[in-house]
Design an enzyme around this catalytic site. Sequence first.
Site, PDB file in Angstrom:
ATOM      1  N   MET A   1       0.819  -1.210   0.000  1.00 43.04           N
ATOM      2  CA  MET A   1       0.000   0.000   0.000  1.00 43.04           C
ATOM      3  C   MET A   1       0.853   1.259   0.000  1.00 43.04           C
ATOM      4  SD  MET A   1      -3.091  -0.825   2.644  1.00 43.04           S
ATOM      5  CE  MET A   1      -4.152  -2.238   2.412  1.00 43.04           C
ATOM      6  N   LEU A  17      -6.444   5.496  -1.746  1.00 38.39           N
ATOM      7  CA  LEU A  17      -6.898   4.268  -1.079  1.00 38.39           C
ATOM      8  C   LEU A  17      -8.398   4.071  -1.265  1.00 38.39           C
ATOM      9  CD1 LEU A  17      -5.709   3.071   2.395  1.00 38.39           C
ATOM     10  CD2 LEU A  17      -8.137   3.077   1.870  1.00 38.39           C
ATOM     11  N   LEU A  23      -9.858  -2.798  -3.139  1.00 37.35           N
ATOM     12  CA  LEU A  23      -9.639  -2.811  -1.689  1.00 37.35           C
ATOM     13  C   LEU A  23     -10.920  -2.497  -0.928  1.00 37.35           C
ATOM     14  CD1 LEU A  23      -7.457  -2.951   0.608  1.00 37.35           C
ATOM     15  CD2 LEU A  23      -7.432  -0.461   0.494  1.00 37.35           C
ATOM     16  N   ARG A  40     -11.621  12.115   6.714  1.00 34.20           N
ATOM     17  CA  ARG A  40     -10.722  11.323   7.559  1.00 34.20           C
ATOM     18  C   ARG A  40      -9.324  11.924   7.683  1.00 34.20           C
ATOM     19  NH1 ARG A  40     -11.942   6.311   9.184  1.00 34.20           N
ATOM     20  NH2 ARG A  40      -9.753   5.694   9.094  1.00 34.20           N
ATOM     21  N   TYR A  48      -0.175  10.277  12.002  1.00 39.83           N
ATOM     22  CA  TYR A  48       1.166  10.307  11.390  1.00 39.83           C
ATOM     23  C   TYR A  48       2.081  11.261  12.144  1.00 39.83           C
ATOM     24  CZ  TYR A  48       0.114   7.229   7.502  1.00 39.83           C
ATOM     25  OH  TYR A  48      -0.189   6.124   6.754  1.00 39.83           O
ATOM     26  N   SER A  55       5.261   8.041   7.493  1.00 39.87           N
ATOM     27  CA  SER A  55       5.490   6.593   7.526  1.00 39.87           C
ATOM     28  C   SER A  55       6.918   6.262   7.098  1.00 39.87           C
ATOM     29  CB  SER A  55       4.506   5.888   6.590  1.00 39.87           C
ATOM     30  OG  SER A  55       4.821   4.512   6.496  1.00 39.87           O
ATOM     31  N   ARG A  89       0.960   1.326  -3.997  1.00 39.27           N
ATOM     32  CA  ARG A  89      -0.389   1.400  -4.557  1.00 39.27           C
ATOM     33  C   ARG A  89      -1.038   2.762  -4.313  1.00 39.27           C
ATOM     34  NH1 ARG A  89      -3.814   1.599  -7.366  1.00 39.27           N
ATOM     35  NH2 ARG A  89      -5.545   0.197  -7.845  1.00 39.27           N
ATOM     36  N   TYR A  90      -0.762   3.383  -3.154  1.00 39.96           N
ATOM     37  CA  TYR A  90      -1.500   4.602  -2.805  1.00 39.96           C
ATOM     38  C   TYR A  90      -0.607   5.788  -2.446  1.00 39.96           C
ATOM     39  CZ  TYR A  90      -4.772   0.769  -2.191  1.00 39.96           C
ATOM     40  OH  TYR A  90      -5.496  -0.371  -2.375  1.00 39.96           O
ATOM     41  N   CYS A 121      -6.935 -10.646  -2.813  1.00 39.09           N
ATOM     42  CA  CYS A 121      -7.353  -9.881  -3.989  1.00 39.09           C
ATOM     43  C   CYS A 121      -7.329  -8.385  -3.692  1.00 39.09           C
ATOM     44  CB  CYS A 121      -8.765 -10.286  -4.405  1.00 39.09           C
ATOM     45  SG  CYS A 121      -8.944 -12.034  -4.780  1.00 39.09           S
ATOM     46  N   HIS A 187      -4.010  -7.372   9.298  1.00 40.30           N
ATOM     47  CA  HIS A 187      -5.044  -6.459   8.798  1.00 40.30           C
ATOM     48  C   HIS A 187      -6.291  -7.276   8.466  1.00 40.30           C
ATOM     49  CE1 HIS A 187      -7.110  -3.355   6.595  1.00 40.30           C
ATOM     50  NE2 HIS A 187      -6.135  -2.491   6.814  1.00 40.30           N
ATOM     51  N   ASP A 264       7.677  -1.466   9.532  1.00 38.13           N
ATOM     52  CA  ASP A 264       6.886  -0.558  10.357  1.00 38.13           C
ATOM     53  C   ASP A 264       6.150   0.464   9.508  1.00 38.13           C
ATOM     54  OD1 ASP A 264       7.088  -1.317  13.056  1.00 38.13           O
ATOM     55  OD2 ASP A 264       9.139  -0.554  13.171  1.00 38.13           O
ATOM     56  N   GLU A 267       0.141   1.151  11.053  1.00 31.56           N
ATOM     57  CA  GLU A 267      -0.609   0.100  11.744  1.00 31.56           C
ATOM     58  C   GLU A 267       0.212  -0.610  12.812  1.00 31.56           C
ATOM     59  OE1 GLU A 267      -2.050  -2.038   8.407  1.00 31.56           O
ATOM     60  OE2 GLU A 267      -3.503  -0.482   7.909  1.00 31.56           O
ATOM     61  N   GLU A 271      -1.203   2.091  15.655  1.00 33.68           N
ATOM     62  CA  GLU A 271      -2.311   1.241  16.117  1.00 33.68           C
ATOM     63  C   GLU A 271      -1.853   0.236  17.166  1.00 33.68           C
ATOM     64  OE1 GLU A 271      -6.115  -1.047  14.046  1.00 33.68           O
ATOM     65  OE2 GLU A 271      -4.478  -0.278  12.807  1.00 33.68           O
ATOM     66  N   CYS A 329     -11.211 -16.044  -7.407  1.00 29.06           N
ATOM     67  CA  CYS A 329     -12.101 -16.413  -6.310  1.00 29.06           C
ATOM     68  C   CYS A 329     -13.419 -16.933  -6.886  1.00 29.06           C
ATOM     69  CB  CYS A 329     -12.381 -15.204  -5.420  1.00 29.06           C
ATOM     70  SG  CYS A 329     -10.927 -14.561  -4.574  1.00 29.06           S
ATOM     71  N   CYS A 332     -15.794 -14.181  -7.586  1.00 23.41           N
ATOM     72  CA  CYS A 332     -15.235 -12.988  -8.224  1.00 23.41           C
ATOM     73  C   CYS A 332     -16.159 -12.447  -9.320  1.00 23.41           C
ATOM     74  CB  CYS A 332     -13.865 -13.303  -8.840  1.00 23.41           C
ATOM     75  SG  CYS A 332     -13.088 -11.900  -9.671  1.00 23.41           S
ATOM     76  N   CYS A 337      -9.573  -8.712 -12.822  1.00 26.88           N
ATOM     77  CA  CYS A 337      -8.798  -9.799 -12.208  1.00 26.88           C
ATOM     78  C   CYS A 337      -8.510 -10.900 -13.226  1.00 26.88           C
ATOM     79  CB  CYS A 337      -9.545 -10.385 -11.015  1.00 26.88           C
ATOM     80  SG  CYS A 337      -9.556  -9.328  -9.565  1.00 26.88           S
TER      81      CYS A 337
END
Length: 348
Positions: A1, A17, A23, A40, A48, A55, A89-90, A121, A187, A264, A267, A271, A329, A332, A337
């Site tokens: 991510m 995200l 996701l 958010r 952060y 991060s 990814r984000y 997935c 997760h 690290d 999360e 978290e 899946c 799916c 995919c």
Amino acid sequence: MGGPSTVAETHDFLKNLFLDGDLIPLPFQRFLAPVIARRRTPQIEEQYAAIGGGSPILQYTQLQGEGMAKLLDELHPETAPHKAYVAFRYAQPLTEATARQLKEDGVQRAVAFTQYPQYSCSTTGSSLNELYRRGKAGEMGNIKWSVIDRWGTHPGFIEAVAQNIEAALAKFPPESRSDAVLLFSAHSLPMSVVNRGDPYILEVSASVAAVMQRLGYANPYRLVWQSQVGPSAWMGPQTSDALKGLARLGKNRVVLVPIAFTSDHIETLYELDLEYGKEAKELGMEVYRAESLNDSPVFIRALADIAAEHLRCTGSGQSPASVQLGLRCPGCTNATCGHSKEWFARGG
């Protein structure tokens, strides 16, 4: 991510995200995702800031990749020199930017090496779908691809995790060490994803079983789940609820183990360490967290071993993608995919 390297990057990270339907499937996603991200952002920016202003996941991912590539030059000299690229990814560097870099560098042979040990997935699948979209659009040039799609029971990975657990257990007095409960925290996934046949729950469970076998089943343990988002049903029990339950049962010594994370990030640092650590202290518990893999030489060697074995197999004519990757899946409904899996099975 990936993760925002600075607090200022938090909004863009969240927007990317929530725009990812692999996701978090949302109705009217293009419109709702930016709204949710804006709402958010202030809270996540505070988190952060609490872990140092961003991060560290990029720093550790680069360190792990560079260490792996150096070892790989020795383990598999036939394909040397090796170079590790990061495609988040984000967060930056996004797959789009890495695709351009691959093309500029004239790369002709590449391995998509997921840094999620266990396949989902929602995670590895989403990342491969994005890589497929970039490749199909011709953004990376003419690259021959293969895929390392899961490695959650690799002996080197298991050894690295086990060593960090042993270091955490050593913080308890010898006479009470065997009473400490190992809480493996991963997760969580929405139950809608689990129920369509996603293999993640099974694969995380396999990792936990392999670690406990390496540890000789010397401590009681449970697999729990963190990071639930939104009101829908998610896989449980949640890590926070498990801590409360253990305290109620008089089990006041716990080691938290991040079993699905390799470095690290928010999360683990916020978290697990700050949020759950505070809850545990208020409950009168003695809780330690097993360190993340980060710069573990055992883990970096494991990455190199996994890559070397993959290169040997694909070099001897084996398929560029695993049999497991080829199976969608049972529930799916995401056409991308199917196209992505076929594309990688052909080598891109």
